[in-house]
Structure formats: structure tokens, C-alpha cells
Design a protein around this motif. Structure first.
Motif, PDB file in Angstrom:
ATOM      1  N   PHE A   9       0.845  -1.193   0.000  1.00  0.00           N
ATOM      2  CA  PHE A   9       0.000   0.000   0.000  1.00  0.00           C
ATOM      3  C   PHE A   9       0.880   1.243   0.000  1.00  0.00           C
ATOM      4  CE2 PHE A   9      -2.334   3.455   1.977  1.00  0.00           C
ATOM      5  CZ  PHE A   9      -3.550   3.382   1.331  1.00  0.00           C
ATOM      6  N   ASN A  10       0.589   2.167  -0.913  1.00  0.00           N
ATOM      7  CA  ASN A  10       1.354   3.423  -0.916  1.00  0.00           C
ATOM      8  C   ASN A  10       0.415   4.615  -0.731  1.00  0.00           C
ATOM      9  OD1 ASN A  10       0.679   4.853  -3.565  1.00  0.00           O
ATOM     10  ND2 ASN A  10       1.242   2.795  -4.297  1.00  0.00           N
ATOM     11  N   PHE A  11       1.015   5.718  -0.340  1.00  0.00           N
ATOM     12  CA  PHE A  11       0.260   6.913   0.041  1.00  0.00           C
ATOM     13  C   PHE A  11       0.282   7.994  -1.041  1.00  0.00           C
ATOM     14  CE2 PHE A  11       1.541   4.864   3.976  1.00  0.00           C
ATOM     15  CZ  PHE A  11       0.397   4.920   4.753  1.00  0.00           C
TER      16      PHE A  11
ATOM     17  N   LEU B 236      -6.937   7.010   8.639  1.00  0.00           N
ATOM     18  CA  LEU B 236      -6.881   5.661   9.202  1.00  0.00           C
ATOM     19  C   LEU B 236      -6.820   4.676   8.045  1.00  0.00           C
ATOM     20  CD1 LEU B 236      -8.838   4.189  12.151  1.00  0.00           C
ATOM     21  CD2 LEU B 236      -8.720   2.918  10.005  1.00  0.00           C
ATOM     22  N   VAL B 237      -5.779   3.839   8.040  1.00  0.00           N
ATOM     23  CA  VAL B 237      -5.617   2.823   6.994  1.00  0.00           C
ATOM     24  C   VAL B 237      -5.514   1.468   7.668  1.00  0.00           C
ATOM     25  CG1 VAL B 237      -4.273   2.041   5.027  1.00  0.00           C
ATOM     26  CG2 VAL B 237      -4.404   4.480   5.541  1.00  0.00           C
ATOM     27  N   HIS B 238      -6.394   0.532   7.269  1.00  0.00           N
ATOM     28  CA  HIS B 238      -6.440  -0.801   7.871  1.00  0.00           C
ATOM     29  C   HIS B 238      -6.128  -1.838   6.801  1.00  0.00           C
ATOM     30  CE1 HIS B 238      -7.885  -4.371   9.892  1.00  0.00           C
ATOM     31  NE2 HIS B 238      -8.031  -3.683  11.008  1.00  0.00           N
TER      32      HIS B 238
ATOM     33  N   PRO C 210       2.248  -4.887   3.699  1.00  0.00           N
ATOM     34  CA  PRO C 210       3.176  -3.890   4.233  1.00  0.00           C
ATOM     35  C   PRO C 210       2.817  -2.495   3.731  1.00  0.00           C
ATOM     36  CG  PRO C 210       4.170  -5.035   2.388  1.00  0.00           C
ATOM     37  CD  PRO C 210       2.840  -5.683   2.607  1.00  0.00           C
ATOM     38  N   PHE C 211       3.180  -1.487   4.499  1.00  0.00           N
ATOM     39  CA  PHE C 211       3.020  -0.102   4.084  1.00  0.00           C
ATOM     40  C   PHE C 211       4.262   0.353   3.340  1.00  0.00           C
ATOM     41  CE2 PHE C 211       0.068  -0.004   7.727  1.00  0.00           C
ATOM     42  CZ  PHE C 211      -1.018   0.618   7.121  1.00  0.00           C
ATOM     43  N   ASP C 212       4.042   1.218   2.375  1.00  0.00           N
ATOM     44  CA  ASP C 212       5.154   1.868   1.706  1.00  0.00           C
ATOM     45  C   ASP C 212       5.601   3.069   2.550  1.00  0.00           C
ATOM     46  OD1 ASP C 212       7.046   2.419  -0.148  1.00  0.00           O
ATOM     47  OD2 ASP C 212       5.676   2.891  -1.787  1.00  0.00           O
ATOM     48  N   SER C 213       6.500   3.828   2.044  1.00  0.00           N
ATOM     49  CA  SER C 213       7.032   4.994   2.749  1.00  0.00           C
ATOM     50  C   SER C 213       5.925   5.987   3.084  1.00  0.00           C
ATOM     51  CB  SER C 213       8.092   5.681   1.892  1.00  0.00           C
ATOM     52  OG  SER C 213       8.437   6.934   2.442  1.00  0.00           O
TER      53      SER C 213
ATOM     54  N   ARG D 157       1.710  -4.044   8.325  1.00  0.00           N
ATOM     55  CA  ARG D 157       3.161  -4.163   8.518  1.00  0.00           C
ATOM     56  C   ARG D 157       3.861  -2.959   7.909  1.00  0.00           C
ATOM     57  NH1 ARG D 157       5.559  -7.686   5.769  1.00  0.00           N
ATOM     58  NH2 ARG D 157       3.896  -8.521   4.456  1.00  0.00           N
ATOM     59  N   ILE D 158       4.666  -2.335   8.706  1.00  0.00           N
ATOM     60  CA  ILE D 158       5.462  -1.217   8.209  1.00  0.00           C
ATOM     61  C   ILE D 158       6.923  -1.493   8.541  1.00  0.00           C
ATOM     62  CG2 ILE D 158       5.167   0.152  10.318  1.00  0.00           C
ATOM     63  CD1 ILE D 158       5.041   2.616   8.447  1.00  0.00           C
ATOM     64  N   GLU D 159       7.790  -1.323   7.535  1.00  0.00           N
ATOM     65  CA  GLU D 159       9.199  -1.683   7.713  1.00  0.00           C
ATOM     66  C   GLU D 159       9.898  -0.740   8.679  1.00  0.00           C
ATOM     67  OE1 GLU D 159      10.211  -4.475   6.541  1.00  0.00           O
ATOM     68  OE2 GLU D 159       8.311  -4.793   5.536  1.00  0.00           O
ATOM     69  N   LYS D 160       9.728   0.557   8.469  1.00  0.00           N
ATOM     70  CA  LYS D 160      10.314   1.504   9.418  1.00  0.00           C
ATOM     71  C   LYS D 160       9.662   2.879   9.260  1.00  0.00           C
ATOM     72  CE  LYS D 160      14.218   3.360   6.766  1.00  0.00           C
ATOM     73  NZ  LYS D 160      15.658   3.628   6.815  1.00  0.00           N
ATOM     74  N   LEU D 161       9.697   3.630  10.339  1.00  0.00           N
ATOM     75  CA  LEU D 161       9.168   4.984  10.316  1.00  0.00           C
ATOM     76  C   LEU D 161      10.273   5.950   9.912  1.00  0.00           C
ATOM     77  CD1 LEU D 161       7.132   4.980  13.641  1.00  0.00           C
ATOM     78  CD2 LEU D 161       6.193   5.011  11.336  1.00  0.00           C
ATOM     79  N   PRO D 162       9.906   7.127   9.386  1.00  0.00           N
ATOM     80  CA  PRO D 162      10.929   8.127   9.072  1.00  0.00           C
ATOM     81  C   PRO D 162      11.737   8.477  10.314  1.00  0.00           C
ATOM     82  CG  PRO D 162       8.809   8.747   8.141  1.00  0.00           C
ATOM     83  CD  PRO D 162       8.554   7.567   9.015  1.00  0.00           C
ATOM     84  N   GLY D 163      13.004   8.740  10.110  1.00  0.00           N
ATOM     85  CA  GLY D 163      13.874   9.048  11.242  1.00  0.00           C
ATOM     86  C   GLY D 163      13.420  10.267  12.012  1.00  0.00           C
ATOM     87  N   LYS D 164      12.956  11.298  11.322  1.00  0.00           N
ATOM     88  CA  LYS D 164      12.461  12.518  11.971  1.00  0.00           C
ATOM     89  C   LYS D 164      11.009  12.710  11.571  1.00  0.00           C
ATOM     90  CE  LYS D 164      16.970  14.776  12.209  1.00  0.00           C
ATOM     91  NZ  LYS D 164      17.743  15.989  11.840  1.00  0.00           N
ATOM     92  N   MET D 165      10.146  12.101  12.338  1.00  0.00           N
ATOM     93  CA  MET D 165       8.724  12.102  12.010  1.00  0.00           C
ATOM     94  C   MET D 165       8.164  13.524  11.948  1.00  0.00           C
ATOM     95  SD  MET D 165       6.527   9.628  11.415  1.00  0.00           S
ATOM     96  CE  MET D 165       4.795   9.218  11.403  1.00  0.00           C
TER      97      MET D 165
END
Length: 775
Positions: A700-702, A715-717, A722-725, A743-751
């Protein structure tokens, strides 16, 4: 109070003249004349109610105007309904070209003396204009004072209250219960080593004890020894600056030759008299910022630690007081403090036996920590025999109001000070049950649907939220829960709720049916426009028996009747239906499509399985909320509902056409297919979006969501995708609430750099919440 109803009807007449111009072509001049006459009346009603409401003739005068205003609304609403029923199932836009021909047909039908028709609206409006003229002529016949001049004297209620405030401001309670922490904090502010003059603003609900607390500080030995000059003045709602200045000057014992001085001379005299002295001035019960603004210049900056204390019910007044202001919100009494105060006022009577102790505890809890209510209750019960306590418990609010004119008048003053735009919004709160947790999203949408919010260039929900905050700032509503910096739920103190109910009864605003407590909680007139049901198996038959053709709203809190919605279709003028507490499967009948005025339909938790095509006839519908555990089958062409602002439900597994719903603010929970096939750039007002994604093959991408520039909540269910960036969401600068399940691989370093305004982040992995953080 009647000014709120008249202004509301004037606004609706204006909306009709704009939105239904083609329909009103033959009677436009009459409608404009009616609107203009009501506008003129509106100029005088407020002054008449405030100044002469004890005059029976005035009461009758404003009541007559109120009834005419209601009748104006009824005539136009029935006109539009009859037009649709007589003429067509076609859309309004398709009728404009043939409107003249249609009117000729109507005239022909009139000549044959058949059923009532559209042509009669001209006669009805003419009759309303005639009634208004008769009301005006009657007022002159009976010698009512001219409304355009300042009327002599205050009303008895305001006069008594004004005198009460003056005579009690300096009275000192021997023992002030509670507020020890507030006293310590405020005393420290008064005595702190800061040579600058600054203002201490204390704000809170009327009857909370602001004056009592300040009185305690004012008379303390530490304060007396610090300040060389002390003065106290009560402002109240009806004040005069010259009078305030003279009273302050006399408090300082400077009485020489001031009676003939002008306002500017009084300010100069006071300023010069305080030069070189450290002073404390209490300005009690301030209602508007201009009062302090007018006085401020009279108080010199002596750089010797002088202080000014202001008490007010209005947060805005408290914060606006001065560039150097300490704002202190006074809390309600805690449970232990409330009980201590109650026992003191009943001389310990509540502790005589277990029965009285239980009754006392229950009644004190109902006071909600409001000291004035507890004091009045204690004084009332202290004079009654033990066996009478149970009777008072059953009629606590009635007894409190009748037992003290002060408590009734203090709370009524807060209401009377409201702008007319806010009065109906406040009175509307009276239909909620005691101690009810009010969902602000629901309240705001109901205000909009009821027509309480003006239509202008600003989004109506934003105006409504501002109204909500103003009622909170004026201490008429209590904030309950907040999220992402916004009020999510609120409550109304029971005494203020009772005030709203009593005033709403005078305006015939709503009728409450409660089988447990009886059905006379509010207006009992058969023409009441809003029906509220709390409980009772007899509620269904009660509605049918009343059979009020003028009913505009039906709100149910607890009723188990499967065909209640079918019954609703009998009331053709309905604008709002809330059956969110009907907790079983509901069937939406085809007949619902005939409710052309319907703007608000909430069937949340009611397990709706199917929404008929006829719902597409509801061209005025603004809110459709059918969120439940089921997935209702919706008409694909939902895009025909051009006025739709909030669409909520579990629409998983189906595609909805929503491209051209440019007014849409809420859309949830839609299938990802709807998202992929929708030109999101057209949804310029979308603020809240909920998505369900079932494609297990794809990430899924935004990217498409990034087009929604005004999005505030997302809200995304996902199932196990997995989520994209999250980087594309950086284009959604207003996003405050983000909830992701998948599932999300990682969050941005500076949210905070990606989403600078994000205040609430919720991440769910495999349906388990593992992190919940507030920024």
C-alpha cells in the motif's frame, strides 16, 4: 431569548431566498418583506426582554412574535414538501425551465377547489405579514414603551442580582472549604518579588466560588500588610465606567469633589492619587474585555509590586486582560471538599444516621462540585426534617432553583450574555440525559443540520466548533476528553442542563419522553419541533399519539423497536434522525426518500444491511452515518447527494462513486478500489479518511492520498500487507491524527519533519497495538 428563535428564522428565510429562488419567484417580494419585518422586530426584542420582561404585555408581545417566526418556517418547509409531492420525482435542477408553466397548472387546480397547493403560499405569507402588523399595532394600542429607546429601569431580577453582588462582595466567609491549593498558588502570585504591576485573572463557571476565594485573599493579613491601598469593585453585566471609577476612588477614601467629574477626569484623578503607592484592586465579575480596557489607564505602573485581580466567567476575557497576566482556571470542588462543605451547611445533620448519609452523598454528587449548589442544598436541607430529605432528592434541581433566586439568576446571566447565535446551540444541550458524555462530532453536525450555524464563506463545521469553544470558554460546557488538540467529548453541569431545559420549554424547542421520570421534562405542546426519547416501551406509541406534523428532529437514546424508522417517514418535515442507540438490525424503508428536508441520518450500531436507492432523493442530506459491524449495501450512485458532508460506514467490498462530492469532509471506511478509481483532487474539503485495503499481493502506498491537502485524520487498515514509505504524506501538512494497521518496515527518522502538525500516532501490527504516542 426569543431573539435566538427570530434570528434563526430570519437566517432560514434568507437561505430560502438564495437557494430556492426559482420556486419562490411568484412570492419573492412577500418573503423579502416578511424577512425585513422580522429583522426590524429582532432589533427590539433583545432590549424588551432584558429591560421589561417582568411586564406581562412585553412577554405576550415577544411570544406572539416567536409564534409567527415558527409559522414562517413551517409555511416554507411545507411549501417545498408539497412542491415535490405534487409535481415530480425529478431533480430540482430539471424543473427550473418549466417553473412558469407549472405555476399555471397550479392556478388551474386552485380554481377547481381541489387539495391545498403551492399557489396558496402567497396567501399564507400575506397572512403572516398581516399578523406581524397586528402585533405591532397592538403594542401601541396597549401603550408599550418604545422599543427603540433605552427603557427605564432594570428588570426586577437583574436589579436584585445587581444589589446582591454589591452587598455581598465584601462579606467574608469565616471558613472557606476547599481551594487550599488555589489559595496558596494565588497568594504566592500576589506576594512574589516582582516590582512590575500585573493582572491575575481567575475564571470559571458562575457559582464556582471565584468571589469567595478572592475575598479570602483580599482579607488576608499578608495582603493587607503588603499593599498600601486596597479597593474592590463589582462590575457585573450592566455596568457604567464612571460609576466604577467613583466606587474605586471611594474605596480608597478619596472622596473630595468627584461626583461632578467626567470619565476622563476621574481616570486622571485616580491615576494621580495612586502614584507612589503599592495597591491591590479587585475587579469582580467582568463580562467583556472593554471593561478592563477602559479602566486600565487609571492604574499607574509604580514598579512597586502593585496587583490587579480580575474574576470572570469568560476565558477570553481572562486571557485578554493585560500583556502581563497570570490566568488561573478555578476547578470544581473534589468529592471530599464537597462533602465537607455540605456537612458544614447542614450543621452535621447528614451524619446523624446511615440513611441521611446515603441521601446526602447522592445529592451532593448531583451538585457536581459546584459550591453555590452545595451551599443552597445544605441550607435547604438544614431546615427540613429527616423524612423530607428523600422528597428533595427526587426533585433536587427544582428545589435548588426555587430555594435560591441567586443560583437561578447567576446561571441565567451567563445565558443572557450569549450572542443570539449561541443561544439555541446552548439550549440544544438540554436534550441530553444527565451526566451524558456528548460526542462533539455528533453535536456539531446536529447543530449544522438544525440550521443553527450560518452559511457563509467559512465551513459551517469550523464555525460550529468555534461556537463550542466559546461555550466552553464562557464556562457553560465542560471539556471532557481531547485528542490531537481538539475537544472530543464534553459534558454539561446538571444545573446548567436544567437551566437549558427550562428555557427551551419556554421556546417550545424540544419534548423529552422518559418513562421512568415521566414525560413532562420539557415542552408538552403537540407542536413541539424536536422529540427526544430516553427510555420506555411506551415511547413508540407516544410518538404515534402525538403525531406532530411539524416534527423536525427525532433523537433516541434507548428504544428497542425494529420498525421505528418506518414510523419516522410519517413526519415529512424531519431534518434530523438519530437512532444510534437502537442496537439491533434496522431496515431502511423506501419511504425514507420522501423526507426531502432530511439533513442528518445517524443509524450507528444499528446493523443496517441495505440502503435503498430512494435515499438518493434526499438532496439535502449532509450526514449519513451507518457505522456498525455489518457491511451495508449502498447505491453506487451516491454521488447524486451533492450536499453530503459526512459519509460513514463499513463499505468494505464495494465501489462507491464519490468523485464529485466536493462538500465531503468525512469518508470512512471505503474499499481501496474506491480510492484508486476516485479523482481525489476533486475532494477539496476532505478532512477525515478511513481506508480498508484487501489486496494481499500489493504494497500500500500513500501517493494518491498526498493529493488531499486539507486532510486532518487518516486511518488505513490492512490485512497483512506492508506499508510503503510515509514520505508522500508530507504534502498533507494539516494531518494531526494518523492510525495505521498493517506491517510497516520503518518509520521516518524525523517524524516531525515529515508531518509537522501530527499530534496523535497509532500503529497496529497484527491487530495488536504496540505503540501509542502523543507529540
Amino acid at each position: 431569548m426569543v431573539d435566538a428563535v427570530v434570528s434563526y428564522v430570519v437566517r432560514r428565510l434568507g437561505d430560502y431566498l438564495i437557494q430556492e429562488a426559482a420556486f419562490l419567484r411568484g412570492v419573492r417580494r412577500e418573503v423579502e418583506s416578511l424577512k425585513k419585518d422580522l429583522e426590524w422586530m429582532l432589533c427590539f426584542i433583545k432590549d424588551a426582554e432584558d429591560k421589561q420582561f417582568d411586564n406581562g404585555l412585553i412577554r405576550q408581545w415577544v411570544t406572539d412574535i416567536q409564534e409567527i417566526a415558527y409559522d414562517c418556517e413551517d409555511v416554507l418547509d411545507k411549501f417545498m414538501l408539497q412542491f415535490h409531492e405534487e409535481g415530480t420525482a425529478r431533480r430540482r435542477q430539471g424543473l427550473f425551465a418549466s417553473i412558469k408553466k407549472y405555476y399555471s397548472w397550479i392556478v388551474a387546480r386552485t380554481a377547481s377547489h381541489k387539495e391545498p397547493n403551492l399557489y396558496s403560499i402567497g396567501k399564507e405569507i400575506e397572512a403572516l405579514n398581516k399578523r406581524l402588523k397586528e402585533v405591532f399595532d397592538r403594542s401601541r394600542m396597549y401603550g408599550l414603551k418604545a422599543m427603540d429607546n433605552k427603557l427605564e429601569g432594570d428588570s426586577k431580577a437583574l436589579g436584585k442580582l445587581k444589589q446582591l453582588r454589591k452587598t455581598t462582595s465584601f462579606a467574608l466567609e469565616k471558613h472557606v472549604v476547599g481551594f487550599e491549593d488555589d489559595t496558596s498558588t494565588l497568594l504566592a502570585k500576589l506576594l512574589e518579588d516582582d516590582s512590575r504591576r500585573f493582572v491575575i485573572s481567575i475564571w470559571g463557571t458562575g457559582g464556582l466560588g471565584k468571589t469567595t476565594l478572592v475575598r479570602k485573599l483580599y482579607h488576608s493579613s499578608q495582603v493587607k500588610s503588603k499593599f498600601q491601598r486596597c479597593a474592590w469593585v463589582s462590575v457585573s453585566r450592566d455596568y457604567n465606567i464612571e460609576d466604577l471609577l467613583r466606587r474605586i476612588i471611594k474605596s480608597f477614601n478619596f472622596t473630595d469633589m468627584i461626583d461632578k467629574l467626567s470619565e476622563e477626569e476621574l481616570k486622571r484623578f485616580l491615576h494621580n492619587s495612586l502614584q507612589g503607592y503599592s495597591y491591590l484592586v479587585v475587579i469582580d465579575d467582568v463580562w467583556e474585555t472593554i471593561a478592563w480596557e477602559s479602566l486600565r489607564i487609571a492604574f499607574p505602573e509604580n514598579n512597586n509590586g502593585s496587583r490587579v485581580i480580575i474574576t470572570t466567567r469568560n476565558k477570553f476575557v481572562a486571557e485578554f486582560s493585560d500583556e502581563r497576566t497570570y490566568v488561573h482556571k478555578l476547578r470544581f470542588l473534589r468529592e471530599d471538599e464537597s462533602w465537607e462543605l455540605f456537612c458544614e451547611k447542614t450543621s452535621g445533620k447528614a451524619n446523624e444516621d446511615e440513611g441521611l448519609w446515603k441521601l446526602g452523598k447522592e445529592m451532593v454528587q448531583k451538585c457536581g462540585g459546584l459550591p453555590l449548589a452545595i451551599v443552597v442544598l445544605g441550607g435547604l436541607l438544614s431546615t427540613k426534617r429527616s423524612q423530607e430529605w428523600r422528597f428533595v432528592r427526587g426533585h433536587i434541581w427544582r428545589d435548588l432553583s426555587s430555594g435560591s433566586t441567586e443560583i437561578e439568576n447567576l446561571l441565567a446571566l451567563s445565558f443572557n450574555d450569549l450572542p443570539y447565535q449561541l443561544k439555541l446551540c446552548f439550549l440544544y444541550l438540554g436534550h441530553y440525559p444527565e451526566d451524558h458524555e456528548i460526542q462533539t462530532w455528533q453535536l456539531i453536525r446536529q447543530w449544522v443540520a438544525e440550521g443553527f450555524i450560518p452559511q457563509n464563506e467559512e465551513i459551517m463545521e469550523d464555525v460550529a466548533y468555534r461556537y463550542l469553544n466559546e461555550l466552553i470558554n464562557r464556562s457553560l460546557i465542560q471539556t471532557d476528553k481531547t485528542r490531537a488538540g481538539r475537544v472530543v467529548t464534553c459534558r454539561v453541569h446538571d444545573l446548567l442542563r436544567d437551566l437549558a431545559m427550562q428555557m427551551a420549554k419556554q421556546l417550545n424547542l424540544f419534548h423529552i419522553y422518559d418513562e421512568i421520570k415521566g414525560s413532562t421534562l420539557s415542552s408538552s405542546k403537540s407542536s413541539c419541533r424536536r422529540q427526544v426519547i430516553y427510555s420506555g416501551a411506551g415511547a413508540y406509541s407516544q410518538i404515534l399519539q402525538r403525531h406532530n406534523p411539524l416534527l423536525r428532529s427525532l433523537i433516541i437514546f434507548n428504544l428497542r423497536q425494529r420498525d421505528i424508522l418506518t414510523m419516522c417517514t410519517r413526519f415529512k418535515l424531519l431534518r434530523a434522525i438519530n437512532l444510534s442507540s437502537v442496537l439491533f438490525e434496522l431496515i431502511i424503508p423506501e419511504e425514507v426518500g420522501k423526507l426531502i428536508h432530511l439533513k442528518y441520518l445517524v443509524l450507528r450500531y444499528s446493523e443496517v444491511k441495505y440502503v435503498p436507492e430512494s435515499i438518493l432523493n434526499l438532496v439535502s442530506l449532509q450526514t449519513l452515518d451507518i457505522i456498525s459491524g455489518s457491511c451495508p449495501q449502498m447505491p453506487t450512485e451516491i454521488c447524486k447527494l451533492q450536499e453530503l458532508r459526512h459519509l460513514s460506514g463499513n463499505f468494505s467490498g464495494q465501489y462507491l462513486r464519490v468523485d464529485n462530492l466536493t462538500n465531503l469532509q468525512t469518508l470512512k471506511y471505503i474499499e481501496s478500489e474506491t480510492l484508486s478509481r476516485t479523482n481525489l483532487e476533486k475532494l477539496v474539503n476532505l478532512r477525515e479518511l478511513g481506508i480498508v485495503y484487501h489486496d494481499e499481493e500489493k504494497v500500500f502506498n500513500f501517493n494518491s492520498i498526498a493529493q488531499l491537502k486539507n486532510l486532518r485524520s487518516l486511518l488505513v487498515h490492512l490485512l497483512d500487507n506492508p506499508f510503503d514509505s510515509l514520505q508522500p504524506l508530507s504534502h498533507c501538512q494539516d494531518l494531526m491524527y494518523l492510525s495505521l494497521c498493517g506491517r510497516i518496515e520503518k518509520l521516518p527518522g524525523k517524524m516531525h519533519t515529515v508531518l509537522p502538525n501530527l499530534e496523535y500516532l497509532r500503529l497496529e501490527f497484527s491487530y495488536l497495538v504496540v505503540i501509542r504516542c502523543l507529540y
